[in-house]
Scaffold this motif. Structure first.
Motif, PDB file in Angstrom:
ATOM      1  N   VAL A 153       0.666  -1.294   0.054  1.00 41.40           N
ATOM      2  CA  VAL A 153       0.004   0.013  -0.066  1.00 41.40           C
ATOM      3  C   VAL A 153       0.987   1.190   0.124  1.00 41.40           C
ATOM      4  CG1 VAL A 153      -2.216  -1.177   1.005  1.00 41.40           C
ATOM      5  CG2 VAL A 153      -0.209  -0.121   2.534  1.00 41.40           C
ATOM      6  N   THR A 154       0.417   2.455  -0.386  1.00 38.58           N
ATOM      7  CA  THR A 154       1.182   3.494  -0.933  1.00 38.58           C
ATOM      8  C   THR A 154       0.113   4.822  -0.159  1.00 38.58           C
ATOM      9  OG1 THR A 154       0.611   3.652  -2.834  1.00 38.58           O
ATOM     10  CG2 THR A 154       2.623   2.784  -2.654  1.00 38.58           C
ATOM     11  N   GLY A 155       0.847   5.839   0.041  1.00 35.49           N
ATOM     12  CA  GLY A 155      -0.023   7.125   0.169  1.00 35.49           C
ATOM     13  C   GLY A 155      -0.817   7.042   1.470  1.00 35.49           C
ATOM     14  N   VAL A 156      -0.490   6.106   2.618  1.00 37.73           N
ATOM     15  CA  VAL A 156      -1.260   5.787   3.857  1.00 37.73           C
ATOM     16  C   VAL A 156      -0.850   7.035   4.673  1.00 37.73           C
ATOM     17  CG1 VAL A 156      -1.493   4.455   5.703  1.00 37.73           C
ATOM     18  CG2 VAL A 156      -0.663   3.422   3.586  1.00 37.73           C
ATOM     19  N   LEU A 197      -1.972  -2.740  12.964  1.00 39.40           N
ATOM     20  CA  LEU A 197      -0.692  -2.105  13.047  1.00 39.40           C
ATOM     21  C   LEU A 197      -1.180  -0.364  13.068  1.00 39.40           C
ATOM     22  CD1 LEU A 197       1.581  -3.658  10.145  1.00 39.40           C
ATOM     23  CD2 LEU A 197       1.650  -4.018  12.774  1.00 39.40           C
ATOM     24  N   ALA A 198      -0.277   0.235  13.625  1.00 37.14           N
ATOM     25  CA  ALA A 198      -0.432   1.971  13.447  1.00 37.14           C
ATOM     26  C   ALA A 198       0.553   2.487  13.020  1.00 37.14           C
ATOM     27  CB  ALA A 198      -0.660   2.408  15.116  1.00 37.14           C
ATOM     28  N   VAL A 199       0.067   3.349  11.917  1.00 37.75           N
ATOM     29  CA  VAL A 199       1.064   4.126  11.214  1.00 37.75           C
ATOM     30  C   VAL A 199       1.413   5.466  11.857  1.00 37.75           C
ATOM     31  CG1 VAL A 199       1.569   5.175   8.804  1.00 37.75           C
ATOM     32  CG2 VAL A 199       0.117   3.184   9.055  1.00 37.75           C
ATOM     33  N   THR A 200       2.463   5.495  12.566  1.00 37.03           N
ATOM     34  CA  THR A 200       2.712   6.633  13.474  1.00 37.03           C
ATOM     35  C   THR A 200       3.210   7.874  12.698  1.00 37.03           C
ATOM     36  OG1 THR A 200       5.374   6.271  13.583  1.00 37.03           O
ATOM     37  CG2 THR A 200       3.910   4.899  14.835  1.00 37.03           C
ATOM     38  N   ASP A 201       3.300   9.019  13.513  1.00 37.86           N
ATOM     39  CA  ASP A 201       3.315  10.125  12.617  1.00 37.86           C
ATOM     40  C   ASP A 201       4.830  10.348  12.050  1.00 37.86           C
ATOM     41  OD1 ASP A 201       1.170  11.138  13.798  1.00 37.86           O
ATOM     42  OD2 ASP A 201       1.851  12.132  15.401  1.00 37.86           O
ATOM     43  N   HIS A 202       5.692   9.462  12.562  1.00 36.48           N
ATOM     44  CA  HIS A 202       7.036   9.458  11.883  1.00 36.48           C
ATOM     45  C   HIS A 202       7.300   8.617  10.570  1.00 36.48           C
ATOM     46  CE1 HIS A 202       7.414   7.169  15.505  1.00 36.48           C
ATOM     47  NE2 HIS A 202       8.154   6.201  14.850  1.00 36.48           N
ATOM     48  N   ALA A 203       6.244   7.857  10.462  1.00 37.70           N
ATOM     49  CA  ALA A 203       6.320   6.819   9.502  1.00 37.70           C
ATOM     50  C   ALA A 203       6.513   7.319   8.023  1.00 37.70           C
ATOM     51  CB  ALA A 203       5.054   5.975   9.190  1.00 37.70           C
ATOM     52  N   GLU A 210       7.915   1.999   5.267  1.00 37.72           N
ATOM     53  CA  GLU A 210       7.716   0.941   6.159  1.00 37.72           C
ATOM     54  C   GLU A 210       7.573  -0.294   5.704  1.00 37.72           C
ATOM     55  OE1 GLU A 210       8.594   2.176   9.155  1.00 37.72           O
ATOM     56  OE2 GLU A 210       8.329   4.250   8.508  1.00 37.72           O
ATOM     57  N   ARG A 211       7.952  -1.393   6.635  1.00 40.04           N
ATOM     58  CA  ARG A 211       7.635  -2.816   6.283  1.00 40.04           C
ATOM     59  C   ARG A 211       7.612  -3.606   7.265  1.00 40.04           C
ATOM     60  NH1 ARG A 211      12.584  -5.614   3.324  1.00 40.04           N
ATOM     61  NH2 ARG A 211      11.578  -7.334   4.097  1.00 40.04           N
ATOM     62  N   TRP A 225       5.153  -6.975   3.786  1.00 39.49           N
ATOM     63  CA  TRP A 225       4.147  -6.024   3.357  1.00 39.49           C
ATOM     64  C   TRP A 225       4.624  -4.601   3.574  1.00 39.49           C
ATOM     65  CZ3 TRP A 225      -0.859  -4.685   6.743  1.00 39.49           C
ATOM     66  CH2 TRP A 225      -1.660  -3.776   5.782  1.00 39.49           C
ATOM     67  N   ARG A 226       4.762  -4.170   2.354  1.00 44.93           N
ATOM     68  CA  ARG A 226       5.445  -2.741   2.232  1.00 44.93           C
ATOM     69  C   ARG A 226       4.521  -1.758   2.280  1.00 44.93           C
ATOM     70  NH1 ARG A 226       8.729  -6.152  -0.589  1.00 44.93           N
ATOM     71  NH2 ARG A 226      10.804  -6.020  -0.255  1.00 44.93           N
ATOM     72  N   ILE A 227       4.605  -0.491   3.280  1.00 43.17           N
ATOM     73  CA  ILE A 227       3.631   0.370   3.632  1.00 43.17           C
ATOM     74  C   ILE A 227       4.386   1.879   3.447  1.00 43.17           C
ATOM     75  CG2 ILE A 227       1.987   1.374   5.272  1.00 43.17           C
ATOM     76  CD1 ILE A 227       2.332  -1.848   6.332  1.00 43.17           C
ATOM     77  N   ASP A 228       4.002   2.612   2.519  1.00 38.00           N
ATOM     78  CA  ASP A 228       4.524   3.915   2.193  1.00 38.00           C
ATOM     79  C   ASP A 228       3.455   4.657   2.698  1.00 38.00           C
ATOM     80  OD1 ASP A 228       6.661   2.561   1.061  1.00 38.00           O
ATOM     81  OD2 ASP A 228       6.283   3.249  -0.978  1.00 38.00           O
ATOM     82  N   ALA A 229       3.878   5.681   3.493  1.00 34.73           N
ATOM     83  CA  ALA A 229       3.024   6.727   4.302  1.00 34.73           C
ATOM     84  C   ALA A 229       3.202   7.972   3.494  1.00 34.73           C
ATOM     85  CB  ALA A 229       3.482   6.874   5.796  1.00 34.73           C
TER      86      ALA A 229
END
Length: 449
Positions: free
Chosen positions: A187-190, A271-277, A280-281, A304-308
């Motif tokens: 996922v991207t743009g989280v 999972l919580a996407v923090t303010d400093h994300a 991420e993976r 799982w790749r997670i782009d904030a």
């Protein structure tokens, strides 16, 4: 970003494909090539090096397993078509049997087939899906091999041929549980501050029950593992700066997973996407419990790749010093990550930034920080020293790193100005940095104002 938890590395194919992808990325559309420089290309076969099939039950047929195959080539400046993959399964006699898909034409014996893969990409994708199962009467431990050859139309000479013997698959008859976890969609743009549910389910495609299973998880610094199971222990993230800041989780569940069954965790994994994300993976791995060995580890690990949707402001700060000819002065610089995001090259392990330092005129470096090296090239001014300084592979928000160069003033030059420039290890700019103006600074020796 790079694997924290990985399965078996294939002996061939994947590594070559990764290198090929990097090479191709640098080639662009071919405009940079001189007209008289010949280009090359190479055809490759992607096939698993090992495949386990479950032993046939007494009086019954074994379960088919999928075997994904494909072709790819190196140079995107060439169009490569009409891929033909020859699959020789004659080495499986008495061990296993193959069911051929519609794009394969087998010989009369049904042991060798030519498979049409169509257009050949520069990145591997599965174009042929074989099905393989243990032969009736084959005992546990029996092993055979599938051999491959391939050719395609295209490339510099009109035809590409895969290196002989470059791929083979050893098929082994086994018995036991075979656990696998579902593959997530990156996922991207989280948005930061949001939460995500990990698509986590465990399926047993083996022929024996898994009596419980263990789980390991790794979350990068920008992710918090919200769900807490009593069957798990949680450590990290490490804040000492000595190790990559990650959260590690180890779990042991006593749920039986019968052949063909799929089970979930006791409650959804959040999972919580923090303010400093930022980049991420989340890696996770499952293994059968009770000391059992998993038949096929290729689907036991997932990433799982997670782009904030976030930024990190990298900045460098210079300095001003004065001295007479022959003096040694501290004329270094400082790097700072103003955040709000951390940046980590967890997958590649590359430095999060490289800082080029072009010394002020009339000076020589007599003491250099350990993370800096002489980087002078033929394109530099021979009278100006050039050093490249590297950061670790990650930078937390508010990270400050000083580079205290000691310079000898060989001759006094008024307003002698050195240049400090921060850049990625590969490329020229940081895609996540909203303010590129502060990626450079000056180091001035003997300023006049």
């Amino acid at each position: 970003m790079s694997s924290v938890s990985v399965g078996r590395v294939l002996r061939r194919g994947v590594c070559a494909g990764a290198v090929g992808a990097l090479v191709v990325a640098g080639l662009g559309n071919g405009a940079a090539f001189a007209a008289d420089v010949a280009q090359s290309d190479q055809l490759w076969i992607q096939a698993p090096y090992e495949q386990t099939v479950t032993v046939a039950p007494d009086g019954g047929a074994a379960q088919y397993r999928s075997l994904a195959l494909g072709l790819y080539h190196d140079n995107q400046n060439f169009t490569v078509t009409d891929g033909r993959l020859t699959v020789d399964a004659s080495g499986l006699a008495g061990v296993a049997e193959v069911a051929w898909p519609g794009n394969c034409t087998p010989n009369d014996a049904g042991t060798v087939a030519v498979c049409d893969t169509g257009d050949v990409p520069t990145r591997y994708s599965a174009q042929v899906q074989l099905k393989v199962r243990a032969a009736a009467g084959a005992s546990v431990g029996a092993q055979g091999a599938i051999e491959y050859s391939a050719e395609a139309t295209g490339g510099p000479d009109g035809t590409l041929v895969a290196p002989q013997g470059s791929a083979e698959t050893f098929v082994t008859v086994g018995s036991g549980p075979d656990l696998g976890v579902s593959a997530p969609q990156d996922v991207t743009g989280v948005e930061t501050g949001t939460s995500l549910t990990v698509p986590f389910s465990v399926t047993n495609t083996g022929n024996e029950t898994a009596h419980g299973f263990s789980v390991k998880m790794w979350a990068t610094y920008g992710l918090d593992v919200v769900t807490r199971y009593p069957q798990c222990t949680y450590t990290g993230p490490d804040d000492s700066g000595q190790y990559t800041p990650m959260t590690y989780v180890t779990c042991s569940f006593d749920t039986d997973v019968a052949p063909g069954a799929t089970v979930e965790l006791p409650e959804p994994l959040r999972l919580a996407v923090t303010d400093h994300a930022l980049y991420e993976r989340f890696d996770y791995e499952v293994q059968p419990g009770g000391g059992a060995t998993d038949l096929d580890g290729s689907d036991n690990n997932r990433t799982w790749r997670i782009d904030a949707d976030n930024t990190a402001d990298f900045a460098v700060r210079g300095t001003e010093v004065s001295g007479a000819a022959g003096d040694t002065v501290t004329a270094g610089f400082r790097f700072v990550n103003r955040g709000p995001a951390w940046v980590g090259n967890v997958s590649s392990g590359d430095p999060v930034a490289v800082i080029d330092y072009y010394l002020p005129e009339g000076t020589t470096a007599v003491s250099v920080p350990d993370t800096c090296r002489n980087a002078w090239t033929s394109g530099d001014d021979p009278a100006i020293g050039h050093y490249a300084c590297t950061l670790p592979m990650w930078a937390k928000p508010d990270l400050k790193v000083g580079f205290p160069f000691q310079l000898r003033i060989d001759r006094v030059v008024a307003d002698a100005t050195g240049r400090v420039v921060a850049r990625p290890d590969y490329g020229t700019s940081f895609a996540f940095d909203p303010n590129s103006r502060n990626n450079s600074a000056k180091v001035v020796v003997n300023p006049t104002a």
